[in-house]
Design an enzyme around this catalytic site. Structure first.
Site, PDB file in Angstrom:
ATOM      1  N   SER A 188       7.305   5.298  11.597  1.00 46.93           N
ATOM      2  CA  SER A 188       6.396   4.162  11.786  1.00 46.93           C
ATOM      3  C   SER A 188       5.642   4.622  13.063  1.00 46.93           C
ATOM      4  CB  SER A 188       6.745   2.898  11.725  1.00 46.93           C
ATOM      5  OG  SER A 188       5.650   2.009  11.831  1.00 46.93           O
ATOM      6  N   TYR A 225      12.253  -4.411  14.141  1.00 47.00           N
ATOM      7  CA  TYR A 225      11.661  -3.286  13.368  1.00 47.00           C
ATOM      8  C   TYR A 225      11.316  -2.209  14.107  1.00 47.00           C
ATOM      9  CZ  TYR A 225       8.376  -1.049  10.261  1.00 47.00           C
ATOM     10  OH  TYR A 225       7.641   0.120   9.356  1.00 47.00           O
TER      11      TYR A 225
HETATM   12  N1  LIG Z   1       2.841   0.332   4.782  1.00 41.41           N
HETATM   13  C1  LIG Z   1       2.955   0.669   5.915  1.00 41.41           C
HETATM   14  O1  LIG Z   1       1.599   0.238   6.720  1.00 41.41           O
HETATM   15  C2  LIG Z   1       3.951   1.422   6.712  1.00 41.41           C
HETATM   16  C3  LIG Z   1       3.718   1.797   7.878  1.00 41.41           C
HETATM   17  C4  LIG Z   1       4.711   2.390   8.747  1.00 41.41           C
HETATM   18  C5  LIG Z   1       5.766   2.831   8.116  1.00 41.41           C
HETATM   19  N2  LIG Z   1       5.771   2.148   6.991  1.00 41.41           N
HETATM   20  C6  LIG Z   1       7.178   2.806   6.257  1.00 41.41           C
HETATM   21  O2  LIG Z   1       7.138   3.250   4.904  1.00 41.41           O
HETATM   22  C7  LIG Z   1       8.296   3.061   4.390  1.00 41.41           C
HETATM   23  C8  LIG Z   1       7.939   2.440   2.869  1.00 41.41           C
HETATM   24  O3  LIG Z   1       7.384   1.231   3.069  1.00 41.41           O
HETATM   25  P1  LIG Z   1       6.154   0.869   2.148  1.00 41.41           P
HETATM   26  O4  LIG Z   1       4.997   0.480   3.076  1.00 41.41           O
HETATM   27  O5  LIG Z   1       5.953   1.447   0.795  1.00 41.41           O
HETATM   28  O6  LIG Z   1       6.416  -0.714   1.688  1.00 41.41           O
HETATM   29  P2  LIG Z   1       7.013  -1.339   0.400  1.00 41.41           P
HETATM   30  O7  LIG Z   1       6.022  -1.125  -0.623  1.00 41.41           O
HETATM   31  O8  LIG Z   1       7.697  -2.952   0.914  1.00 41.41           O
HETATM   32  O9  LIG Z   1       8.305  -0.564  -0.086  1.00 41.41           O
HETATM   33  C9  LIG Z   1       9.594  -0.512   0.524  1.00 41.41           C
HETATM   34  C10 LIG Z   1      10.570  -0.149  -0.446  1.00 41.41           C
HETATM   35  O10 LIG Z   1      11.793  -0.167   0.257  1.00 41.41           O
HETATM   36  C11 LIG Z   1      12.681  -0.688  -0.788  1.00 41.41           C
HETATM   37  N3  LIG Z   1      13.884  -1.104   0.025  1.00 41.41           N
HETATM   38  C12 LIG Z   1      13.844  -2.240   0.653  1.00 41.41           C
HETATM   39  N4  LIG Z   1      15.445  -2.431   1.089  1.00 41.41           N
HETATM   40  C13 LIG Z   1      16.190  -1.478   0.560  1.00 41.41           C
HETATM   41  C14 LIG Z   1      17.483  -1.092   0.335  1.00 41.41           C
HETATM   42  N5  LIG Z   1      18.425  -2.114   0.871  1.00 41.41           N
HETATM   43  N6  LIG Z   1      17.963  -0.073  -0.590  1.00 41.41           N
HETATM   44  C15 LIG Z   1      17.062   0.585  -1.181  1.00 41.41           C
HETATM   45  N7  LIG Z   1      15.656   0.316  -1.136  1.00 41.41           N
HETATM   46  C16 LIG Z   1      15.257  -0.528  -0.466  1.00 41.41           C
HETATM   47  C17 LIG Z   1      12.098  -1.609  -1.494  1.00 41.41           C
HETATM   48  O11 LIG Z   1      12.736  -1.994  -2.645  1.00 41.41           O
HETATM   49  P3  LIG Z   1      12.793  -3.319  -3.252  1.00 41.41           P
HETATM   50  O12 LIG Z   1      11.630  -3.631  -4.164  1.00 41.41           O
HETATM   51  O13 LIG Z   1      13.901  -3.449  -3.857  1.00 41.41           O
HETATM   52  O14 LIG Z   1      12.604  -4.281  -2.202  1.00 41.41           O
HETATM   53  C18 LIG Z   1      10.649  -0.992  -1.709  1.00 41.41           C
HETATM   54  O15 LIG Z   1      10.992  -0.173  -2.905  1.00 41.41           O
HETATM   55  C19 LIG Z   1       8.820   2.180   4.937  1.00 41.41           C
HETATM   56  O16 LIG Z   1       9.971   2.983   5.727  1.00 41.41           O
HETATM   57  C20 LIG Z   1       8.212   1.609   6.301  1.00 41.41           C
HETATM   58  O17 LIG Z   1       8.916   1.158   7.271  1.00 41.41           O
HETATM   59  C21 LIG Z   1       4.911   1.566   6.116  1.00 41.41           C
END
Ligand SMILES: NC(=O)c1ccc[n+]([C@@H]2O[C@H](COP(=O)([O-])OP(=O)(O)OC[C@H]3O[C@@H](n4cnc5c(N)ncnc54)[C@H](OP(=O)(O)O)[C@@H]3O)[C@@H](O)[C@H]2O)c1
Length: 288
Positions: free
Chosen positions: A134, A147
């Site tokens: 991130s 975080y």
């Molecule tokens: N979106 C942004 O702006 C952004 C920016 C920087 C970095 N990121 C990174 O991108 C990655 C994906 O996030 P996203 O933005 O796509 O958000 P998201 O839509 O909330 O997806 C997060 C995913 O992680 C899963 N998860 C959470 N805890 C878990 C666990 N214990 N075991 C397995 N799966 C788990 C969630 O599953 P459940 O449905 O089961 O909760 C969901 O599928 C993360 O590493 C996040 O830090 C995102």
């Protein structure tokens, strides 16, 4: 490049879900994983294999799931450590258990999954380990210290991993997204702890409101990001003919913040050079 087999964590929404669709559209094979199988059934219908995987489970359970994943197509070429969530709360408000839980998913989850797959990749002398880090791995925004700490920790761990394993032909990639439109900040996913301390109350409320307003209004297009991630791994499109770096920021917000931090760091090194370089033992010949 020949057909790759990808194993991805956290595929129920956001980056993980869209990555699976994009991987399949490029002709590769995807093993989608998620905490609840019913939340990734649609990916199975789209052509992915699906396995239940909660990254907070024990190393043995994760080893067993990864062994099942390898057995599906006989190999895994790319692992994407994507699963994570955001725990929001100031230093004086957030509980120790919440900080532990944040690191358990965002840091130890990635460690366990990677340790489970690493012997397979090392023995085959081939593979790519992708970590979704991130902008928060560069910049600690206020009220999301747990975080940011988890992503800074991931960055250091993965930098070492990269150095340890490049001799075996393994590629490591830290993707550093800025603000992308996923469910990361949506109610249910974002864990919010508002401040109970008067001194922080207003600033904390402003940050809570800010993140709520940002949900589904983030500037980043996740479809564009996942295409770039697949290009970087496959060395196609934007990455064709290029050396792919360990760290790869994504998003205009990331570009400006990281540039500013690098410039600030260079300026500080220059300004304080004499002091920084003044701490060695006098007349020490230990290093020749
Ligand atoms: N979106 C942004 O702006 C952004 C920016 C920087 C970095 N990121 C990174 O991108 C990655 C994906 O996030 P996203 O933005 O796509 O958000 P998201 O839509 O909330 O997806 C997060 C995913 O992680 C899963 N998860 C959470 N805890 C878990 C666990 N214990 N075991 C397995 N799966 C788990 C969630 O599953 P459940 O449905 O089961 O909760 C969901 O599928 C993360 O590493 C996040 O830090 C995102």
């Amino acid at each position: 490049m020949s057909q790759l087999v990808w194993l991805i964590t956290g595929c129920s929404s956001g980056f993980g879900e869209l990555l699976v669709h994009h991987i399949l559209s490029r002709g590769d094979l995807a093993i989608a994983t998620g905490r609840k199988l019913d939340k990734i059934k649609h990916l199975e219908r789209a052509g992915a294999a699906a396995l239940e995987l909660d990254v907070t489970h024990s190393q043995q359970e994760i080893n067993d799931t990864v062994a099942k994943a390898i057995a599906i197509y006989g190999r895994v070429d790319v692992v994407v450590n994507n699963a994570a969530y955001v725990s929001m709360g100031g230093w004086e408000d957030i509980g120790y258990d919440q900080i532990l839980a944040q690191f358990d998913t965002n840091v130890f989850g990635s460690i366990k999954v990677t340790r489970a797959i690493l012997p397979h990749l090392r023995e085959r002398r081939s593979g790519t380990m992708v970590f979704i880090s991130s902008l928060s791995g560069w910049h600690g925004h206020s009220f999301v210290g747990a975080y940011a700490g988890s992503k800074f920790a991931l960055e250091g761990l993965v930098e070492s991993l990269s150095r340890e394993t490049e001799a075996f032909g393994l590629k490591t990639l830290l993707i550093e997204p800025g603000r992308f439109r996923t469910k990361l900040l949506s109610p249910g996913n974002l864990q919010v702890m508002q401040s109970n301390i008067a001194d922080y109350a207003e600033a904390s409320q402003t940050h809570v409101n800010g993140l709520a307003q940002e949900d589904q209004a983030q500037p980043g297009d996740t479809q564009k990001a996942v295409k770039i991630i697949v290009d970087l791994v496959r060395k196609e499109g934007c990455a064709a003919g290029k050396e792919v770096p360990l760290r790869f920021p994504l998003g205009a917000d990331c570009f400006s913040t990281i540039k500013e931090k690098c410039e600030e760091t260079l300026n500080l090194l220059e300004e304080w050079k004499d002091v920084i370089n003044s701490t060695d033992h006098d007349n020490d010949t230990t290093w020749g």
